[in-house]
Motif scaffolding. Structure first.
Motif, PDB file in Angstrom:
ATOM      1  N   LEU A  87     -25.487  19.837 -79.684  1.00 32.22           N
ATOM      2  CA  LEU A  87     -25.615  18.556 -78.984  1.00 32.22           C
ATOM      3  C   LEU A  87     -26.336  18.722 -77.650  1.00 32.22           C
ATOM      4  CD1 LEU A  87     -22.697  15.945 -79.065  1.00 32.22           C
ATOM      5  CD2 LEU A  87     -25.122  15.661 -79.396  1.00 32.22           C
ATOM      6  N   SER A  88     -27.242  19.711 -77.577  1.00 31.56           N
ATOM      7  CA  SER A  88     -27.957  19.885 -76.306  1.00 31.56           C
ATOM      8  C   SER A  88     -28.829  18.678 -75.979  1.00 31.56           C
ATOM      9  CB  SER A  88     -28.755  21.189 -76.283  1.00 31.56           C
ATOM     10  OG  SER A  88     -29.267  21.494 -77.524  1.00 31.56           O
ATOM     11  N   VAL A  89     -29.031  17.809 -76.991  1.00 28.55           N
ATOM     12  CA  VAL A  89     -29.803  16.582 -76.760  1.00 28.55           C
ATOM     13  C   VAL A  89     -29.151  15.709 -75.677  1.00 28.55           C
ATOM     14  CG1 VAL A  89     -28.611  15.423 -78.679  1.00 28.55           C
ATOM     15  CG2 VAL A  89     -30.824  14.582 -77.956  1.00 28.55           C
ATOM     16  N   MET A  90     -27.835  15.905 -75.466  1.00 26.23           N
ATOM     17  CA  MET A  90     -27.180  15.071 -74.448  1.00 26.23           C
ATOM     18  C   MET A  90     -27.647  15.388 -73.027  1.00 26.23           C
ATOM     19  SD  MET A  90     -23.238  16.489 -74.618  1.00 26.23           S
ATOM     20  CE  MET A  90     -22.502  15.697 -73.188  1.00 26.23           C
ATOM     21  N   LYS A  91     -28.419  16.478 -72.886  1.00 30.46           N
ATOM     22  CA  LYS A  91     -28.979  16.816 -71.569  1.00 30.46           C
ATOM     23  C   LYS A  91     -30.307  16.098 -71.303  1.00 30.46           C
ATOM     24  CE  LYS A  91     -26.891  21.344 -71.578  1.00 30.46           C
ATOM     25  NZ  LYS A  91     -27.002  22.770 -71.613  1.00 30.46           N
ATOM     26  N   ASP A 134      -5.359   9.766 -71.454  1.00 32.50           N
ATOM     27  CA  ASP A 134      -6.821   9.675 -71.395  1.00 32.50           C
ATOM     28  C   ASP A 134      -7.289  10.407 -70.126  1.00 32.50           C
ATOM     29  OD1 ASP A 134      -9.445   8.885 -71.819  1.00 32.50           O
ATOM     30  OD2 ASP A 134      -8.951   6.800 -72.242  1.00 32.50           O
ATOM     31  N   ALA A 135      -8.567  10.434 -69.838  1.00 36.28           N
ATOM     32  CA  ALA A 135      -9.055  11.073 -68.601  1.00 36.28           C
ATOM     33  C   ALA A 135     -10.323  10.378 -68.145  1.00 36.28           C
ATOM     34  CB  ALA A 135      -9.327  12.557 -68.843  1.00 36.28           C
ATOM     35  N   LYS A 136     -10.462  10.253 -66.802  1.00 36.42           N
ATOM     36  CA  LYS A 136     -11.647   9.597 -66.231  1.00 36.42           C
ATOM     37  C   LYS A 136     -12.656  10.641 -65.820  1.00 36.42           C
ATOM     38  CE  LYS A 136      -9.666   5.675 -63.921  1.00 36.42           C
ATOM     39  NZ  LYS A 136      -8.883   5.418 -62.744  1.00 36.42           N
ATOM     40  N   LEU A 137     -13.909  10.452 -66.212  1.00 30.86           N
ATOM     41  CA  LEU A 137     -14.951  11.419 -65.865  1.00 30.86           C
ATOM     42  C   LEU A 137     -15.219  11.411 -64.358  1.00 30.86           C
ATOM     43  CD1 LEU A 137     -17.212  13.393 -66.686  1.00 30.86           C
ATOM     44  CD2 LEU A 137     -18.702  11.422 -66.938  1.00 30.86           C
ATOM     45  N   LEU A 138     -15.115  12.581 -63.732  1.00 30.61           N
ATOM     46  CA  LEU A 138     -15.368  12.669 -62.286  1.00 30.61           C
ATOM     47  C   LEU A 138     -16.850  12.909 -62.014  1.00 30.61           C
ATOM     48  CD1 LEU A 138     -12.261  14.831 -61.402  1.00 30.61           C
ATOM     49  CD2 LEU A 138     -12.658  12.449 -60.725  1.00 30.61           C
ATOM     50  N   ARG A 139     -17.426  13.853 -62.720  1.00 27.30           N
ATOM     51  CA  ARG A 139     -18.853  14.158 -62.564  1.00 27.30           C
ATOM     52  C   ARG A 139     -19.262  14.990 -63.770  1.00 27.30           C
ATOM     53  NH1 ARG A 139     -18.539  19.412 -60.176  1.00 27.30           N
ATOM     54  NH2 ARG A 139     -16.359  19.801 -59.760  1.00 27.30           N
ATOM     55  N   TRP A 140     -20.565  15.082 -63.992  1.00 27.39           N
ATOM     56  CA  TRP A 140     -21.069  15.925 -65.073  1.00 27.39           C
ATOM     57  C   TRP A 140     -21.419  17.299 -64.521  1.00 27.39           C
ATOM     58  CZ3 TRP A 140     -20.462  14.608 -69.950  1.00 27.39           C
ATOM     59  CH2 TRP A 140     -20.447  13.269 -70.311  1.00 27.39           C
ATOM     60  N   THR A 141     -21.451  18.288 -65.372  1.00 26.36           N
ATOM     61  CA  THR A 141     -21.924  19.635 -65.017  1.00 26.36           C
ATOM     62  C   THR A 141     -22.833  20.106 -66.142  1.00 26.36           C
ATOM     63  OG1 THR A 141     -20.006  20.617 -66.090  1.00 26.36           O
ATOM     64  CG2 THR A 141     -19.831  20.261 -63.708  1.00 26.36           C
ATOM     65  N   LYS A 142     -23.333  21.330 -66.059  1.00 22.52           N
ATOM     66  CA  LYS A 142     -24.083  22.000 -67.124  1.00 22.52           C
ATOM     67  C   LYS A 142     -25.304  21.198 -67.571  1.00 22.52           C
ATOM     68  CE  LYS A 142     -20.046  22.376 -69.269  1.00 22.52           C
ATOM     69  NZ  LYS A 142     -18.850  22.780 -70.027  1.00 22.52           N
ATOM     70  N   GLY A 143     -25.930  20.501 -66.605  1.00 20.79           N
ATOM     71  CA  GLY A 143     -27.193  19.841 -66.901  1.00 20.79           C
ATOM     72  C   GLY A 143     -27.090  18.489 -67.572  1.00 20.79           C
ATOM     73  N   VAL A 144     -25.871  17.979 -67.787  1.00 19.22           N
ATOM     74  CA  VAL A 144     -25.715  16.646 -68.398  1.00 19.22           C
ATOM     75  C   VAL A 144     -25.641  15.615 -67.268  1.00 19.22           C
ATOM     76  CG1 VAL A 144     -24.281  15.228 -69.918  1.00 19.22           C
ATOM     77  CG2 VAL A 144     -24.433  17.691 -70.291  1.00 19.22           C
TER      78      VAL A 144
END
Ligand code: BGC
Length: 402
Positions: A87-91, A134-144
């Motif tokens: 799923l690297s397309v998500m970057k 559930d969980a709320k997204l704080l920030r993205w990492t790893k190029g996403v």
């Protein structure tokens, strides 16, 4: 480059361990700290787990789906190692939440489900755990960087999307970090005094259990006391003794200033470090840890200078991981001096990588860790590492069924 700029002396590693310890303690007290220490509001069952869950595992590059059946505490996974897709397309810039849901839904359709079940969602990005699981997204990492998802729950919208498209419905969702999934999977082996979940793959991070009274910022509405799973988000630790090369890697990377430990340690960045050492040379655009280890493992077909520096970067990464584990061990033992035997469930391709001409990554970590524990007066504390097959899938199923 003559001198090994990546060499860290024992004294420096001890300072890194102590710095991590202090920052973890700050994170357990305060919101928004550098090492964020996110409590997970799920109390995992350690025995009597029964039932079936669908598990989704969204990591750095890959996505996996499986159905996990627990019978008297024993998990069975179908298909055997999950249904995997890249799923690297998500970057890709412009990739949306809807695109992600669609990619995630496709393989779920391939999996045979006959009865309704809950989802255990292993979500390997910083997310704040909510009381409903559930969980709320704080920030993205790893190029996403899918901007519209930040600040929103990641679980319920996905369930809604899936339930609109699947005949056999999902009954709920629990979202956990991959380090927490490893931690939960480790519980299937009892008789240790403490547990750590560690990932060293595309990204890096640790999780552990902390007594509720030692987490000042714990949500007062969470009524379960005892040991709370905490996702440290230690990839964002800014350790002392990084180099000017690391400054350059950070300056050219996504999310500048963030994830400094991750950028010195994890698979996604090790190649970038090598490139930064030789700024005038030409390298492939995508240069991950696998390519770095292949330079080390096939020295005859690579330039001598690359082979040498690649091994130095690899060794420093492993030693930094050892220092961070030693720092976390300090926190655990200070909270509970009776802790002697710590179980480490480690996941990630870099952690289990092989260096044919020298010491494997895991061996460097474990040897350095014991040296650092001795150095810091914790001679009688021992860390036992193990590789568990499908830890993320099992841990996420435990979360869904707890
Ligand atoms: C994320 C963590 C995750 C780690 C390993 C990091 O980039 O922030 O949440 O646990 O990668 O996958």
């Amino acid at each position: 480059m003559k001198k090994n700029v990546f060499h860290l002396k024992t004294k420096q590693l001890v300072e890194i361990a102590q710095s991590l310890k202090l920052k973890v303690e700050t994170g357990l007290r305060e919101e928004g700290a550098e090492v964020q220490c996110i409590p997970t509001y799920i109390n995992p069952k350690t025995s009597g787990i029964n039932g079936q869950a669908t598990v989704l595992d969204l990591g750095g590059t890959n996505y996996r789906v499986a159905v996990v059946d627990f019978e008297n505490g024993e998990p069975t996974i179908h298909p055997e190692n999950g249904w995997k897709k890249d799923l690297s397309v998500m970057k890709t810039p412009g990739f949306t939440e809807e695109d992600l849901f669609k990619e995630q839904a496709d393989p779920i359709g391939e999996i045979k489900r006959t009865k309704e079940n809950p989802i255990g969602y292993c979500f390997s990005y910083p997310a704040e755990s909510m009381l409903n699981g559930d969980a709320k997204l704080l920030r993205w990492t790893k190029g996403v960087d899918i901007k519209e998802m930040i600040g929103k729950p990641v679980g319920q919208p996905l369930v809604d999307y899936l339930n609109k498209r699947n005949e056999v419905k999902f009954t709920g969702i629990k979202v956990i970090n991959d380090t927490v999934a490893s931690l939960f999977a480790g519980l299937t082996e009892s008789n240790y005094d403490a547990y750590i979940g560690l990932i060293v793959g595309t990204g890096t991070n640790m999780a552990t259990f902390i007594k509720s009274e030692n987490i000042k910022k714990l949500n007062p509405d969470y009524k379960e006391g005892g040991l709370i799973p905490v996702n440290l988000e230690s990839g964002n630790f800014n350790p002392p003794h990084l180099t000017v090369v690391d400054e350059n890697v950070d300056a050219r990377s996504d999310a500048k200033g963030a994830q400094r430990f991750e950028k010195a340690v994890s698979g996604m960045y090790l190649g970038e470090i090598l490139k930064a050492v030789f700024p005038c040379d030409e390298f492939e655009e995508r240069f991950d840890a696998q390519k770095l280890t292949s330079i080390m493992n096939y020295p005859d077909i690579h330039k001598k200078k690359y082979v040498k520096v690649a091994a130095q970067i690899y060794e420093r990464s492993a030693k930094l991981v050892a220092a961070s584990l030693a720092g976390l061990a300090l926190v655990l033992v200070e909270n509970d001096p009776s802790i002697k035997r710590i179980k480490l469930v480690a996941e990630g391709s870099l952690f289990w990588s092989e260096y044919r001409k020298g010491k494997n990554y895991k061996n460097i970590v474990m040897a350095e860790l014991q040296d650092l524990l001795d150095e810091m007066g914790l001679k009688d504390v021992h860390v036992y590492v193990s590789k568990m097959d499908n830890a993320n899938l099992i841990g996420s199923a435990i979360a869904a069924l707890s």
